[in-house]
Design an enzyme around this catalytic site. Sequence first.
Site, PDB file in Angstrom:
ATOM      1  N   THR A  23      15.003 -31.043  -6.823  1.00 54.02           N
ATOM      2  CA  THR A  23      13.343 -30.278  -7.207  1.00 54.02           C
ATOM      3  C   THR A  23      13.524 -29.331  -8.482  1.00 54.02           C
ATOM      4  O   THR A  23      14.173 -28.894  -8.932  1.00 54.02           O
ATOM      5  CB  THR A  23      12.415 -29.411  -6.338  1.00 54.02           C
ATOM      6  OG1 THR A  23      14.110 -28.811  -6.048  1.00 54.02           O
ATOM      7  CG2 THR A  23      12.899 -30.876  -5.075  1.00 54.02           C
ATOM      8  N   TYR A  24      11.944 -29.077  -9.068  1.00 55.58           N
ATOM      9  CA  TYR A  24      11.689 -28.909 -10.498  1.00 55.58           C
ATOM     10  C   TYR A  24      12.810 -26.936  -9.978  1.00 55.58           C
ATOM     11  O   TYR A  24      12.656 -26.657  -9.246  1.00 55.58           O
ATOM     12  CB  TYR A  24      10.370 -28.419 -10.338  1.00 55.58           C
ATOM     13  CG  TYR A  24      10.758 -27.678 -12.129  1.00 55.58           C
ATOM     14  CD1 TYR A  24      10.256 -28.423 -12.705  1.00 55.58           C
ATOM     15  CD2 TYR A  24       9.370 -26.032 -12.025  1.00 55.58           C
ATOM     16  CE1 TYR A  24       9.811 -27.785 -14.280  1.00 55.58           C
ATOM     17  CE2 TYR A  24       9.362 -26.398 -13.372  1.00 55.58           C
ATOM     18  CZ  TYR A  24       9.474 -26.703 -14.202  1.00 55.58           C
ATOM     19  OH  TYR A  24       8.797 -25.717 -15.733  1.00 55.58           O
ATOM     20  N   MET A  25      13.589 -26.907 -11.495  1.00 56.15           N
ATOM     21  CA  MET A  25      14.454 -25.642 -11.518  1.00 56.15           C
ATOM     22  C   MET A  25      14.249 -24.270 -11.842  1.00 56.15           C
ATOM     23  O   MET A  25      14.740 -22.928 -11.598  1.00 56.15           O
ATOM     24  CB  MET A  25      16.118 -26.202 -12.053  1.00 56.15           C
ATOM     25  CG  MET A  25      15.706 -27.057 -13.513  1.00 56.15           C
ATOM     26  SD  MET A  25      15.036 -28.330 -13.849  1.00 56.15           S
ATOM     27  CE  MET A  25      14.456 -28.021 -15.542  1.00 56.15           C
ATOM     28  N   THR A  27      12.240 -22.261 -10.718  1.00 57.03           N
ATOM     29  CA  THR A  27      11.101 -21.581 -10.285  1.00 57.03           C
ATOM     30  C   THR A  27      12.111 -20.545  -9.300  1.00 57.03           C
ATOM     31  O   THR A  27      13.014 -20.881  -9.367  1.00 57.03           O
ATOM     32  CB  THR A  27      10.953 -22.642  -9.473  1.00 57.03           C
ATOM     33  OG1 THR A  27       9.719 -21.682  -7.365  1.00 57.03           O
ATOM     34  CG2 THR A  27      11.564 -23.580  -8.299  1.00 57.03           C
ATOM     35  N   HIS A  70       5.696 -24.057  -7.936  1.00 63.80           N
ATOM     36  CA  HIS A  70       6.761 -25.509  -6.863  1.00 63.80           C
ATOM     37  C   HIS A  70       7.701 -24.939  -5.637  1.00 63.80           C
ATOM     38  O   HIS A  70       8.090 -23.230  -5.224  1.00 63.80           O
ATOM     39  CB  HIS A  70       7.741 -25.189  -8.378  1.00 63.80           C
ATOM     40  CG  HIS A  70       7.327 -25.625 -10.125  1.00 63.80           C
ATOM     41  ND1 HIS A  70       6.786 -27.074  -9.670  1.00 63.80           N
ATOM     42  CD2 HIS A  70       6.422 -24.655 -10.445  1.00 63.80           C
ATOM     43  CE1 HIS A  70       5.973 -27.345 -10.784  1.00 63.80           C
ATOM     44  NE2 HIS A  70       6.075 -25.774 -11.543  1.00 63.80           N
TER      45      HIS A  70
END
Length: 416
Positions: A23-25, A27, A70
């Site tokens: 997933t989006y890193m 964060t 996120h």
Amino acid sequence: MMVAQQLYEGIEIGTGGPEGLITYMRTDSTRIAEEAALAAQGLIREKFGPEYALESPRYFKNKNKAQDAHEAIRPTSVLNTPGKVQPFLSQDQFKLYDLIWKRFMASQMTQALIDQKTISIQAGVYTFTVGGSTVKFQGFMALYNTDDSVEKKEKQLLPEMAENETLTVKEILPAQHFTKPPPRFSEASLVKELEENGIGRPSTYASILTTIRDKGYVDLVKRYFIPNELGFIVNDLLVESFPEILDATFTAKMENNLDNIENGTSRAIDVLHEFYTPFREKLEYARENMLSVKGVGMATDLVCPLCGKPLNIKMGRNGHFIACTGYPECTFSSNYSRDEKGNIEIHETKVDNTKVKDCDKCRKPMVKKEGRYGEFLACTGYPDCKHTESVFGDQPGKETGITCPEKGCEGIIVEK
């Protein structure tokens, strides 16, 4: 971050097209989706057994300073195990994915049960103690334990012993230990320190580490950061002039203020006014009063070996050096270094005060000096005249007797 970006954007793993593996890193949130937690529980029961799974998924609360736009960084699918995707990943990609996958899975497994022991051994008026532990149930540690690590732990286990048991002395090994200072920061330990103090974000850690190296404030020696002289000088000057900003809590406070603006409890103009009003005053004061390392220099507790006047640290085009405050009457200067305690050690100077030639710009005498890049000619009219030249000037150079290695050239290598 570059490798994490690759895992996020997608990699071909034999499914007919690129697939995003994480997933989006960028964060620092610890929030996870319910479906991801349930999927992890199912795989844990299947792969390790029901005793390793939780009765219900484990969720984590975000810290106040976390940005929660996120989810936490996690695998997009726990079914993409490290062993399954390894053939499609580079070495760096696999190491990072393996870390993320195991960390996420471990967060959804049961705790480990560890039996800790402390044995006290009485020897006359002295008491010796030894501590150890025995793993009763691995829990999440089963993810990380390899055959080698398990074997190593088995060797470190304490034997079964009974109270008041008499021991036999097999060998006495005398050893002396000294108190050691805290270790230098490595890249990993510095990031941990930044995180604990609320400085920066996961997406900015890499740029922070790069900046302090590119600016020349630190040297990376055997994977540890060692502050150099420029770092010490800049830090001392900034801390003296801007103590509130050069404080570990400043960034964390600013993050809290920005969060308050976001949730409507503070006004942006008020936050800016609170910061900028005192900052502007200190900026004006620093502009007028901050010590000039190129001009006056930073004071030291050393005295000139030629005239007895104080020595100051100065910055020149060839870096920092020690110079006499009695200039121009006394032209003593020297390179220097610091020992482990920060004490200044003056290097043997090679300043030749014999006139070599007249300065081409101001016609004052030029003398031979030594800088960080070797010998050079410097004008004695400094700081009014900053003209310097190569020791050899426009001369053809000192011949070495070595022929030029370039094909078709019959010239001789000269020293310049």
